[in-house]
Design a protein around this motif. Structure first.
Motif, PDB file in Angstrom:
ATOM      1  N   VAL A  19      25.778  -3.954   2.423  1.00  0.00           N
ATOM      2  CA  VAL A  19      26.413  -4.377   3.559  1.00  0.00           C
ATOM      3  C   VAL A  19      26.789  -5.793   3.437  1.00  0.00           C
ATOM      4  O   VAL A  19      28.044  -6.260   3.794  1.00  0.00           O
ATOM      5  CB  VAL A  19      25.412  -4.381   4.845  1.00  0.00           C
ATOM      6  CG1 VAL A  19      26.017  -4.943   6.093  1.00  0.00           C
ATOM      7  CG2 VAL A  19      25.283  -2.956   5.257  1.00  0.00           C
ATOM      8  N   LEU A  20      25.873  -6.749   3.082  1.00  0.00           N
ATOM      9  CA  LEU A  20      26.175  -8.339   3.196  1.00  0.00           C
ATOM     10  C   LEU A  20      27.055  -8.677   1.753  1.00  0.00           C
ATOM     11  O   LEU A  20      27.843  -9.400   2.074  1.00  0.00           O
ATOM     12  CB  LEU A  20      24.961  -8.996   2.893  1.00  0.00           C
ATOM     13  CG  LEU A  20      23.955  -8.718   4.342  1.00  0.00           C
ATOM     14  CD1 LEU A  20      22.727  -9.777   4.333  1.00  0.00           C
ATOM     15  CD2 LEU A  20      24.801  -8.939   5.733  1.00  0.00           C
ATOM     16  N   ASP A  21      26.842  -8.051   0.498  1.00  0.00           N
ATOM     17  CA  ASP A  21      27.475  -8.644  -0.484  1.00  0.00           C
ATOM     18  C   ASP A  21      28.644  -7.518  -0.993  1.00  0.00           C
ATOM     19  O   ASP A  21      29.765  -8.224  -1.190  1.00  0.00           O
ATOM     20  CB  ASP A  21      26.457  -8.581  -1.668  1.00  0.00           C
ATOM     21  CG  ASP A  21      25.210  -9.545  -1.454  1.00  0.00           C
ATOM     22  OD1 ASP A  21      25.283 -10.474  -0.576  1.00  0.00           O
ATOM     23  OD2 ASP A  21      24.333  -9.227  -2.003  1.00  0.00           O
ATOM     24  N   GLN A  22      28.795  -6.362  -0.687  1.00  0.00           N
ATOM     25  CA  GLN A  22      29.787  -5.469  -1.033  1.00  0.00           C
ATOM     26  C   GLN A  22      30.739  -5.146  -0.025  1.00  0.00           C
ATOM     27  O   GLN A  22      31.530  -4.508  -0.100  1.00  0.00           O
ATOM     28  CB  GLN A  22      29.139  -4.067  -1.735  1.00  0.00           C
ATOM     29  CG  GLN A  22      28.546  -4.608  -2.831  1.00  0.00           C
ATOM     30  CD  GLN A  22      27.606  -3.427  -3.735  1.00  0.00           C
ATOM     31  OE1 GLN A  22      28.288  -2.273  -3.428  1.00  0.00           O
ATOM     32  NE2 GLN A  22      26.724  -3.749  -4.629  1.00  0.00           N
ATOM     33  N   GLY A  23      30.455  -5.663   1.293  1.00  0.00           N
ATOM     34  CA  GLY A  23      31.375  -5.475   2.245  1.00  0.00           C
ATOM     35  C   GLY A  23      31.438  -4.198   3.163  1.00  0.00           C
ATOM     36  O   GLY A  23      32.361  -3.819   3.883  1.00  0.00           O
ATOM     37  N   THR A  25      30.478  -1.296   5.752  1.00  0.00           N
ATOM     38  CA  THR A  25      29.808  -1.337   6.915  1.00  0.00           C
ATOM     39  C   THR A  25      28.576  -0.733   6.879  1.00  0.00           C
ATOM     40  O   THR A  25      28.290   0.187   6.042  1.00  0.00           O
ATOM     41  CB  THR A  25      30.750  -0.640   7.848  1.00  0.00           C
ATOM     42  OG1 THR A  25      30.630   0.917   7.653  1.00  0.00           O
ATOM     43  CG2 THR A  25      32.174  -1.042   8.037  1.00  0.00           C
TER      44      THR A  25
END
Length: 98
Positions: A19-23, A25
């Motif tokens: 979620v945070l690094d690879q974008g 949802t």
């Protein structure tokens, strides 16, 4: 009813990374991992709120503050027991001297 699943810290951190690094949802990441989106969302919030590396400690691993509280409660229990024994001994010896 199925037994509750337990996920390792590494699994949770990898899911959060999606979620945070690879974008991705939260819904996409949860679907790809086969977990519920609300659970992944909770993991992300817990990880972001964590300031001292204590997120996802696992079962039985207490924070230093929790460990101190546990130790102090044990000590209080021991001291109360000792005090009770001393009270009973004082009553016993007071009867003996009469």
């Amino acid at each position: 009813m199925e037994p509750r699943k337990h996920y390792t810290k590494e699994f949770k951190l990898d899911a959060i990374s999606l979620v945070l690094d690879q974008g991705l949802t939260i819904a996409e990441a949860a679907r790809s991992l086969g977990i519920r989106a609300n659970m992944l969302g909770r993991w992300v919030r817990e990880n972001q709120a964590d300031t001292n590396g204590q997120a996802f400690r696992g079962n039985g691993k207490l924070t230093p503050e929790q460990e101190e509280v546990r130790r102090l409660r044990i000590e209080i229990k021991q001291l109360k027991l000792e005090r009770q024994i001393l009270k009973e001994a004082a009553v016993f010896f007071a009867k003996e001297t009469k």
